[in-house]
Design an enzyme around this catalytic site. Structure first.
Site, PDB file in Angstrom:
ATOM      1  CE  LYS A 186       8.008   0.752  12.388  1.00 40.55           C
ATOM      2  NZ  LYS A 186       7.572  -0.616  12.050  1.00 40.55           N
ATOM      3  N   PRO A 207       5.091  -0.041   5.953  1.00 42.77           N
ATOM      4  CG  PRO A 207       3.624   1.642   5.325  1.00 42.77           C
ATOM      5  CD  PRO A 207       3.670   0.237   5.822  1.00 42.77           C
ATOM      6  CD  GLU A 208      10.758  -1.752   8.101  1.00 45.30           C
ATOM      7  OE1 GLU A 208      11.839  -1.363   8.555  1.00 45.30           O
ATOM      8  OE2 GLU A 208      10.545  -2.926   7.772  1.00 45.30           O
ATOM      9  CG  HIS A 210      -8.015  -0.444  -1.022  1.00 43.91           C
ATOM     10  ND1 HIS A 210      -7.401  -0.665  -2.242  1.00 43.91           N
ATOM     11  CD2 HIS A 210      -8.621  -1.599  -0.692  1.00 43.91           C
ATOM     12  CE1 HIS A 210      -7.621  -1.914  -2.620  1.00 43.91           C
ATOM     13  NE2 HIS A 210      -8.360  -2.501  -1.699  1.00 43.91           N
ATOM     14  NE  ARG A 245       7.236  -9.321  10.458  1.00 46.61           N
ATOM     15  CZ  ARG A 245       7.315  -7.985  10.473  1.00 46.61           C
ATOM     16  NH1 ARG A 245       7.198  -7.332  11.605  1.00 46.61           N
ATOM     17  NH2 ARG A 245       7.500  -7.316   9.346  1.00 46.61           N
TER      18      ARG A 245
END
Ligand SMILES: [Zn+2]
Length: 284
Positions: free
Chosen positions: A54, A2-3, A102, A271
């Protein structure tokens, strides 16, 4: 992962459902995922939900706060008797019965609604902090890429300080906060810069173009409610649609949106990196 736009989207989605509610308790299902003293926020009323860097921030009327960092695989799912919404890493848990295997923590509110913090890989965390710790924690992060503090002068000065590839530098959260891989790739393409260029080789003009491109793609990401690159697409209340307008990320072999040259893939700073060899030439 998630950005910034995904976290901003979660904050905007859940805020109307949480403000004014009393948090009864935090149920800890995995101790590593929950930090700080939960009693700081238990029995307190939610005043505001926002995002910084974030980090998802729940501020309470007693001035304490709950910080949530989703890291690689975190999810925040709000559930009451009518709706479920939220976001984060896309998995089957978005629509599965909750808590799932989770689920690491559950925030229980006085009206029986709940927020589930799920995290497959356990890098994420939630942390209750008092006012002083809150300020200290957020000082660890550089200003947001879309905050007014990031002027062209500030940004150029930061780039001048490093010989590392420009893509690595713009993704360094200690330099500017909130630029993740998808948006870094797209901003470099938009500003026609090769991702491996040493940061300090950019001219003032190029640096300004890159900053404008970064802010443009991040704002577009927020408008599209983030990106849902992986398996779960178009689920109301969860998914974003930035992936429909993505320029380069994940598009190796596909035509460049400017010139139709096939997008190439390489690795920079560990990346996945996507660029157009025609529009983003390796001259430096
Ligand atoms: Zn091109």
């Amino acid at each position: 992962m998630p950005e910034l736009p995904e976290v901003e989207t979660i904050a905007r989605r859940i805020e109307p459902h949480l403000v004014g509610k009393k948090l009864l308790r935090i149920i800890v299902l995995h101790t590593k995922s929950v930090r700080g003293d939960s009693s700081l926020v238990e029995s307190a009323i939610v005043a505001k939900v926002s995002r910084q860097a974030k980090i998802l921030v729940l501020r309470f009327e007693n001035e304490n706060a709950l910080l949530i960092h989703l890291k690689m695989t975190g999810q925040i799912l709000y559930q009451d008797s009518v709706v479920r919404l939220g976001g984060g890493h896309p998995t089957a848990d978005w629509v599965a019965e909750l808590p799932s295997k989770h689920t690491r923590a559950i925030l229980e509110f006085s009206d029986d609604s709940k927020v589930f913090f799920n995290d497959m890989r356990l890098f994420g965390w939630i942390k209750a902090v008092d006012e002083v710790e809150f300020r200290q924690e957020l000082q660890k992060y550089a200003p947001d890429i879309i905050s007014p503090e990031i002027t062209p002068e500030f940004f150029f000065a930061k780039l001048q300080r490093s010989r590392q590839p420009v893509k690595v530098v713009i993704m360094d959260q200690g330099v500017v906060a909130g630029v993740g891989n998808i948006y870094a790739n797209d901003a470099l393409h938009l500003s026609k810069l090769h991702p491996a260029r040493p940061a300090n080789s950019l001219s003032r003009l190029e640096s300004g173009a890159l900053l404008a491109a970064l802010q443009k793609v991040i704002h577009l990401g927020i408008e599209k409610q983030g990106a849902t690159i992986h398996s779960f697409r178009h689920i109301d209340g969860f998914a974003g649609s930035y992936q429909d307008v993505v320029r380069t990320y994940g598009k190796d072999g596909e035509p460049c949106p400017n010139c139709a040259t096939p997008i190439e893939r390489t690795k920079i700073g560990g990346r996945g990196t996507f660029f157009c060899p025609q529009c983003q030439p390796k001259i430096f």
